[in-house]
Each structure stands twice: as structure tokens, then as C-alpha cells.
Design a protein around this motif. Structure first.
Motif, short mmCIF file in Angstrom:
data_model
loop_
_atom_site.label_atom_id
_atom_site.label_comp_id
_atom_site.label_asym_id
_atom_site.label_seq_id
_atom_site.Cartn_x
_atom_site.Cartn_y
_atom_site.Cartn_z
N LEU A 12 29.94 33.67 53.88
CA LEU A 12 30.86 33.74 52.75
C LEU A 12 30.17 34.30 51.50
N LYS A 13 28.91 33.93 51.32
CA LYS A 13 28.18 34.49 50.18
C LYS A 13 28.07 36.01 50.31
N SER A 14 27.83 36.47 51.52
CA SER A 14 27.73 37.91 51.75
C SER A 14 29.08 38.59 51.49
N LEU A 15 30.16 37.96 51.96
CA LEU A 15 31.50 38.50 51.74
C LEU A 15 31.81 38.60 50.25
N PHE A 16 31.59 37.51 49.53
CA PHE A 16 31.90 37.48 48.10
C PHE A 16 31.00 38.43 47.31
N THR A 17 29.74 38.52 47.71
CA THR A 17 28.82 39.41 47.00
C THR A 17 29.22 40.87 47.19
N GLY A 18 29.59 41.24 48.42
CA GLY A 18 30.05 42.61 48.65
C GLY A 18 31.26 42.95 47.81
N TYR A 19 32.20 42.00 47.74
CA TYR A 19 33.40 42.23 46.92
C TYR A 19 33.03 42.38 45.45
N ILE A 20 32.17 41.50 44.96
CA ILE A 20 31.76 41.55 43.55
C ILE A 20 31.06 42.87 43.22
N MET A 21 30.21 43.34 44.12
CA MET A 21 29.49 44.60 43.88
C MET A 21 30.46 45.77 43.78
N VAL A 22 31.44 45.82 44.69
CA VAL A 22 32.41 46.93 44.67
C VAL A 22 33.29 46.85 43.43
N VAL A 23 33.76 45.65 43.10
CA VAL A 23 34.61 45.48 41.93
C VAL A 23 33.84 45.81 40.65
N GLY A 24 32.59 45.35 40.57
CA GLY A 24 31.77 45.65 39.40
C GLY A 24 31.57 47.14 39.22
N LEU A 25 31.28 47.84 40.33
CA LEU A 25 31.13 49.29 40.27
C LEU A 25 32.45 49.95 39.87
N GLY A 26 33.55 49.44 40.41
CA GLY A 26 34.86 49.98 40.07
C GLY A 26 35.17 49.84 38.59
N LEU A 27 34.81 48.71 38.00
CA LEU A 27 35.04 48.50 36.57
C LEU A 27 34.21 49.48 35.73
#
Length: 245
Positions: A12-27
Motif C-alpha cells: 500500500l505504501k508503494s501504491l500511495f507513493t506512486g500516486y503521490i509522485m504522479v500527482v505531484g508531477l502533474g501539479l
């Protein structure tokens, strides 16, 4: 299963971290896109109140074509060619002159994005006289159709981003429940007011400052939640392990 960020399983940490990285880059990319579009509406780099006014209310002393050529489209053609297009708009957008002088410039400099063969994101086909003549009229900012389209995309799309960011952050530890709840709710509230501010600015340029404040507000709240979530998933457990008992 423990539902706090430091104690989540690795998957779950890996899942959430991947999402956060993509969203952060998107922002970050979204911020860059805003700087290159709205941020150059007044011909100067960087977001200002004038940029917001010109984007939504318009600079009604000039045509939309002139404002674009002196703003976000300034680097798309040399000054001599931009001057020809601006003069054509100021002189009444004559049809014969469009065919002889203006259209060749437009086809060479603009048709790759604004031509009927290469339409991008519903951009107007300015190789057509009627379309370019409309842009040669007084600049009244964003039209109702495009503002409606962007508003619903903005509300639906970004609310999904904030939902998952807030869901992940809801598992953070060490926060007062009211502080956590406010942080989760703030981006949604600011998003609603942000879109409302577009429409208000369309009616009255005095509301332009609201657009800047609301955009900064939900970006800041999202940034706090994203970095806090990463810290608590990957750094905090290590600190707990290393701390003396």
C-alpha cells in the motif's frame, strides 16, 4: 490492518507513493502550463492580476488577436509579421487583404495548431477568414462556451485528485482531528470558489485577485498533505525504529 500511514503494509505504501509522485508531477506541469498561457496574457512572464483580467474579462481596448500576438503567442512569429496581423485587425479585417497578405502568414506560423488539419484541444481554425475576423474584434476574454467546458472539466477532474490525496492523508498521525479535517476539506472549498471566481471575473475584473488566491490556497493545502503523507510512510517509521526506548 492498521490504517495509519507509518504502519501500512509495503504494498500500500508503494501504491500511495506512486500516486503521490504522479500527482505531484502533474501539479508542477499544470503550474508550468498556466505560466505559459495565462501567465503571458499581459506579455510578461509570471502570473499577475492583469493576466487573470485579460484571460477572463479581456483587454477590451484591443482585439483578442492583438492581445494574443503581444502575449502568449508573441514568440510564434517575428515582429514584422505580427505587426501585419495586428494592423489588419485594427484596420477592420478586410477580406481581400486576408487572402493576399494575412492568410499566408497564418498558414506558415499558426496552422500547425490552429489549422483544420491539425486541430488541438478544440483550438479555433484561424486559417478561415470568418474565424480570424471574429478574433479581430474587441477582446472580451473567455467566451461562455469555453468557460463552461473548462469549468466542468476542472471540477470533475481535480476533485478526483483531491479525493485520493485527502484519503491518503486521512491516515496521517499526530494531527488534531479538526486540523486534519480542515486540511482535507480546504482544497475542495477553494476549488469551488476558484471556478466561481472565473465567472465573477468574466463579469467584473475586480474579482481577478480571487483566482490567484484560491489557486494558491488549494495548491498549498495539497502540497502539505502530499509531503506529510510521504514523510509518514517512509521516514517516520525509520525514526521510530532508531529512537532509543
Amino acid at each position: 490492518m492498521n490504517n495509519t500511514l507509518p504502519d501500512l503494509p509495503l504494498a500500500l505504501k508503494s501504491l500511495f507513493t506512486g500516486y503521490i509522485m504522479v500527482v505531484g508531477l502533474g501539479l508542477l506541469v499544470a503550474g508550468g502550463q498556466i505560466l505559459m498561457t495565462h501567465g503571458q496574457a499581459d506579455g510578461k512572464f509570471g502570473i499577475s492580476v492583469n493576466d487573470i483580467v485579460y484571460s477572463y474579462y479581456g483587454d477590451r481596448t484591443n482585439s483578442k488577436l492583438e492581445n494574443k500576438l503581444n502575449g502568449s503567442m508573441k514568440d510564434k512569429a517575428p515582429v514584422e509579421e505580427r505587426t501585419v496581423l495586428i494592423k489588419w485587425a485594427r484596420d477592420g479585417a478586410d477580406h481581400a487583404e486576408f487572402k493576399s497578405t494575412v492568410k499566408p502568414i497564418v498558414e506558415q506560423r499558426c496552422a500547425m495548431c490552429h489549422g483544420h488539419k491539425h486541430m488541438m484541444m478544440s483550438l479555433p481554425d484561424i486559417t478561415q477568414y470568418d474565424t480570424l475576423k471574429e478574433l479581430a474584434q474587441s477582446d472580451k476574454g473567455a467566451d461562455i462556451t469555453s468557460l463552461t467546458r473548462v469549468s466542468h472539466i476542472h471540477l470533475f477532474g481535480i476533485s478526483f485528485i483531491f479525493f485520493f490525496v485527502g484519503y491518503i492523508f486521512s491516515m496521517a498521525v499526530g494531527f488534531n482531528k479538526w486540523v486534519k479535517s480542515i486540511l482535507i476539506f480546504v482544497p475542495f472549498a477553494f476549488l469551488i470558489v476558484d471556478v466561481a471566481a472565473w465567472w465573477l471575473t468574466k463579469l467584473n475584473p475586480q474579482f481577478a485577485w480571487m483566482v490567484i488566491i484560491e489557486g494558491f490556497g488549494y495548491s498549498l493545502a495539497a502540497t502539505v498533505m502530499l509531503f506529510t503523507s510521504l514523510y509518514q510512510m517512509w521516514v517516520l517509521p525509520y525514526l521510530k525504529t532508531e529512537s532509543p526506548h
